[in-house]
Design an enzyme around this catalytic site. Structure first.
Site, PDB file in Angstrom:
ATOM      1  N   SER A 184     -12.836  -4.061  -9.165  1.00 61.71           N
ATOM      2  CA  SER A 184     -14.143  -3.298  -8.579  1.00 61.71           C
ATOM      3  C   SER A 184     -15.233  -4.453  -8.575  1.00 61.71           C
ATOM      4  O   SER A 184     -15.065  -5.442  -9.404  1.00 61.71           O
ATOM      5  CB  SER A 184     -14.403  -2.220  -9.463  1.00 61.71           C
ATOM      6  OG  SER A 184     -15.870  -1.920  -9.474  1.00 61.71           O
ATOM      7  N   TYR A 197     -15.311   0.946 -17.943  1.00 59.04           N
ATOM      8  CA  TYR A 197     -14.770   0.909 -16.722  1.00 59.04           C
ATOM      9  C   TYR A 197     -14.986  -0.681 -16.130  1.00 59.04           C
ATOM     10  O   TYR A 197     -14.133  -1.311 -15.645  1.00 59.04           O
ATOM     11  CB  TYR A 197     -15.335   1.883 -15.542  1.00 59.04           C
ATOM     12  CG  TYR A 197     -15.141   1.621 -14.098  1.00 59.04           C
ATOM     13  CD1 TYR A 197     -13.846   2.084 -13.569  1.00 59.04           C
ATOM     14  CD2 TYR A 197     -15.874   1.006 -13.108  1.00 59.04           C
ATOM     15  CE1 TYR A 197     -13.630   2.097 -12.343  1.00 59.04           C
ATOM     16  CE2 TYR A 197     -15.414   0.746 -11.891  1.00 59.04           C
ATOM     17  CZ  TYR A 197     -14.052   1.517 -11.548  1.00 59.04           C
ATOM     18  OH  TYR A 197     -13.683   1.212 -10.294  1.00 59.04           O
ATOM     19  N   ALA A 198     -16.264  -1.158 -16.431  1.00 66.76           N
ATOM     20  CA  ALA A 198     -16.488  -2.411 -16.041  1.00 66.76           C
ATOM     21  C   ALA A 198     -15.507  -3.456 -16.787  1.00 66.76           C
ATOM     22  O   ALA A 198     -15.097  -4.429 -16.499  1.00 66.76           O
ATOM     23  CB  ALA A 198     -18.050  -2.796 -16.233  1.00 66.76           C
ATOM     24  N   LYS A 245     -12.110  -3.393 -15.520  1.00 71.45           N
ATOM     25  CA  LYS A 245     -11.875  -4.131 -14.016  1.00 71.45           C
ATOM     26  C   LYS A 245     -12.060  -5.616 -14.394  1.00 71.45           C
ATOM     27  O   LYS A 245     -11.458  -6.411 -13.648  1.00 71.45           O
ATOM     28  CB  LYS A 245     -12.860  -3.791 -13.343  1.00 71.45           C
ATOM     29  CG  LYS A 245     -12.704  -2.131 -12.649  1.00 71.45           C
ATOM     30  CD  LYS A 245     -11.376  -1.840 -12.209  1.00 71.45           C
ATOM     31  CE  LYS A 245     -11.115  -0.621 -11.703  1.00 71.45           C
ATOM     32  NZ  LYS A 245      -9.489  -0.309 -11.167  1.00 71.45           N
TER      33      LYS A 245
HETATM   34  N1  LIG Z   1     -13.930   4.460  -4.669  1.00 75.22           N
HETATM   35  C1  LIG Z   1     -14.849   3.709  -4.974  1.00 75.22           C
HETATM   36  O1  LIG Z   1     -16.119   3.703  -4.982  1.00 75.22           O
HETATM   37  C2  LIG Z   1     -14.126   2.393  -5.820  1.00 75.22           C
HETATM   38  C3  LIG Z   1     -15.074   1.150  -6.025  1.00 75.22           C
HETATM   39  C4  LIG Z   1     -14.376   0.187  -6.529  1.00 75.22           C
HETATM   40  C5  LIG Z   1     -13.233   0.289  -7.050  1.00 75.22           C
HETATM   41  N2  LIG Z   1     -12.426   1.290  -6.826  1.00 75.22           N
HETATM   42  C6  LIG Z   1     -10.934   1.258  -7.291  1.00 75.22           C
HETATM   43  O2  LIG Z   1     -10.263   1.480  -6.440  1.00 75.22           O
HETATM   44  C7  LIG Z   1      -8.929   2.147  -7.018  1.00 75.22           C
HETATM   45  C8  LIG Z   1      -8.724   3.415  -6.324  1.00 75.22           C
HETATM   46  O3  LIG Z   1      -9.876   4.375  -6.446  1.00 75.22           O
HETATM   47  P1  LIG Z   1     -10.137   5.663  -5.429  1.00 75.22           P
HETATM   48  O4  LIG Z   1     -11.545   5.316  -5.214  1.00 75.22           O
HETATM   49  O5  LIG Z   1      -8.919   5.609  -4.213  1.00 75.22           O
HETATM   50  O6  LIG Z   1      -9.888   6.940  -6.493  1.00 75.22           O
HETATM   51  P2  LIG Z   1      -9.312   8.213  -6.210  1.00 75.22           P
HETATM   52  O7  LIG Z   1      -9.537   8.812  -4.934  1.00 75.22           O
HETATM   53  O8  LIG Z   1     -10.026   8.930  -7.493  1.00 75.22           O
HETATM   54  O9  LIG Z   1      -7.668   8.047  -6.358  1.00 75.22           O
HETATM   55  C9  LIG Z   1      -7.344   7.744  -7.766  1.00 75.22           C
HETATM   56  C10 LIG Z   1      -5.526   7.408  -7.744  1.00 75.22           C
HETATM   57  O10 LIG Z   1      -5.309   6.941  -8.905  1.00 75.22           O
HETATM   58  C11 LIG Z   1      -4.384   7.913  -9.474  1.00 75.22           C
HETATM   59  N3  LIG Z   1      -4.433   7.977 -10.990  1.00 75.22           N
HETATM   60  C12 LIG Z   1      -5.694   8.550 -11.514  1.00 75.22           C
HETATM   61  N4  LIG Z   1      -5.347   8.530 -12.789  1.00 75.22           N
HETATM   62  C13 LIG Z   1      -4.139   8.487 -13.018  1.00 75.22           C
HETATM   63  C14 LIG Z   1      -3.261   8.472 -14.167  1.00 75.22           C
HETATM   64  N5  LIG Z   1      -3.642   8.851 -15.389  1.00 75.22           N
HETATM   65  N6  LIG Z   1      -1.834   8.269 -13.935  1.00 75.22           N
HETATM   66  C15 LIG Z   1      -1.154   7.688 -12.934  1.00 75.22           C
HETATM   67  N7  LIG Z   1      -2.153   7.592 -11.733  1.00 75.22           N
HETATM   68  C16 LIG Z   1      -3.449   8.219 -11.878  1.00 75.22           C
HETATM   69  C17 LIG Z   1      -4.695   9.327  -8.831  1.00 75.22           C
HETATM   70  O11 LIG Z   1      -3.229   9.888  -8.950  1.00 75.22           O
HETATM   71  P3  LIG Z   1      -3.606  11.704  -8.812  1.00 75.22           P
HETATM   72  O12 LIG Z   1      -3.769  11.835  -7.504  1.00 75.22           O
HETATM   73  O13 LIG Z   1      -2.122  12.036  -9.235  1.00 75.22           O
HETATM   74  O14 LIG Z   1      -4.624  12.059  -9.837  1.00 75.22           O
HETATM   75  C18 LIG Z   1      -5.061   8.767  -7.419  1.00 75.22           C
HETATM   76  O15 LIG Z   1      -3.886   8.492  -6.619  1.00 75.22           O
HETATM   77  C19 LIG Z   1      -9.097   2.313  -8.336  1.00 75.22           C
HETATM   78  O16 LIG Z   1      -8.788   1.378  -9.132  1.00 75.22           O
HETATM   79  C20 LIG Z   1     -10.615   2.130  -8.677  1.00 75.22           C
HETATM   80  O17 LIG Z   1     -11.211   1.863  -9.731  1.00 75.22           O
HETATM   81  C21 LIG Z   1     -12.632   2.497  -6.299  1.00 75.22           C
END
Ligand SMILES: NC(=O)c1ccc[n+]([C@@H]2O[C@H](COP(=O)([O-])OP(=O)(O)OC[C@H]3O[C@@H](n4cnc5c(N)ncnc54)[C@H](OP(=O)(O)O)[C@@H]3O)[C@@H](O)[C@H]2O)c1
Length: 260
Positions: free
Chosen positions: A153, A167-168, A171
């Site tokens: 992130s 979170y920070a 990451k």
């Molecule tokens: N969106 C942003 O703004 C953003 C920014 C920076 C970094 N990121 C990073 O990008 C990555 C993907 O984020 P996203 O935005 O796509 O998030 P998201 O839409 O909330 O999806 C999260 C994914 O992680 C899985 N997950 C969550 N908790 C879990 C657990 N306990 N065990 C197994 N799987 C789990 C979820 O599975 P389920 O569907 O089964 O819950 C889902 O597939 C993350 O690492 C996040 O920190 C996102």
């Protein structure tokens, strides 16, 4: 130049929705056979995606890091071999520093377990497997048999708000782990890369977007929040084998909202 992963296999964690789903779709589009991982709470979506992509679906709740080992074993079992791991699953859990310590620690533990410890367990299994494969088959030093792409992130480099210390920190750990794997396993057949998104239009960001979409858009030089489909191509490129000399790097995909 073509991104061609024909004949390759990939495990994508957190692929039931958001960035992981877009990565799974684009890896499959480039020819890979994909294992779609999810927590177990979203089985229908994950199963439908796996079927559409001609891949496999695996449930594992990464709040328990031992599940990451079972996930690896199951991925090997269903895919036969694993060439690419995209460690993307993550949580963004809010805990104001002023809440009672037990509540704060619960959020810290959940965040570190899912975002960092489970990712480390999965990465450990993958690199041990790839190093053994590299050693078995009389490969040249520097010949890559496995590629790890971690999703961290912007917060790893910029930091985050007080309610998202965990979170920070998680990451930042992902970035350091990725660099360490790149340094330690390059001669043993492994390349490791990171992708550090900024705000992306997924469920994870929905709260922040609902609160202040205009403000978040204004942070970027593009004036737009990235769609998951606009983050995924960087992951696929790094996984493709066309960027192996970039091993160790983490690529920012944040619309210049934080330039380091
Ligand atoms: N969106 C942003 O703004 C953003 C920014 C920076 C970094 N990121 C990073 O990008 C990555 C993907 O984020 P996203 O935005 O796509 O998030 P998201 O839409 O909330 O999806 C999260 C994914 O992680 C899985 N997950 C969550 N908790 C879990 C657990 N306990 N065990 C197994 N799987 C789990 C979820 O599975 P389920 O569907 O089964 O819950 C889902 O597939 C993350 O690492 C996040 O920190 C996102």
């Amino acid at each position: 130049m073509t991104l061609d992963l024909t004949g390759k296999t990939a495990l994508v964690t957190g692929a039931s929705r958001g960035i992981g789903r877009a990565v799974a779709e684009q890896l499959a589009g480039a020819g890979a056979t994909v294992a779609v991982h999810h927590s177990g709470r979203n089985s229908e979506a994950a199963a439908a995606l796996a079927e559409r992509l001609g891949g496999h679906e695996i449930a594992a709740d990464l709040a328990n890091p031992r599940e990451a080992k079972r996930l690896w074993d199951e991925a090997l079992d269903v895919l036969g071999t694993v060439d690419v791991v995209v460690a993307n699953a993550g949580v963004f859990v809010e805990a104001d520093p002023e809440v009672p310590l037990d509540d704060w620690l619960a959020a810290w533990d959940q965040t570190l377990s899912v975002n960092l410890t489970s990712l480390a367990v999965l990465s450990r299994e993958a690199v041990n497997h790839w190093a053994a494969r590299h050693a078995e088959s009389d490969r040249q030093p520097g010949e890559i048999v496995g590629r790890l792409v971690t999703v961290s992130s912007r917060a790893a480099f910029r930091g985050d708000d007080p309610a998202f210390l965990a979170y920070a920190a998680s990451k930042g750990g992902v970035v350091a782990l990725t660099k360490s794997i790149a340094r330690g396993w390059g001669r043993r057949g492994v390349a490791a890369f990171g992708v550090a998104p900024g705000f992306t239009a997924t469920d994870m960001a929905s709260g922040a977007l609902a609160e202040d979409a205009d403000g978040l858009r204004a942070q970027t030089s593009l004036g737009a929040i990235a769609e998951p489909e606009e983050v995924a191509p960087t992951v696929v490129f790094l996984a493709s084998g066309l960027a192996d000399h970039a091993t160790g790097t983490t690529v920012d995909v944040n619309g210049a909202s934080y330039v380091r």
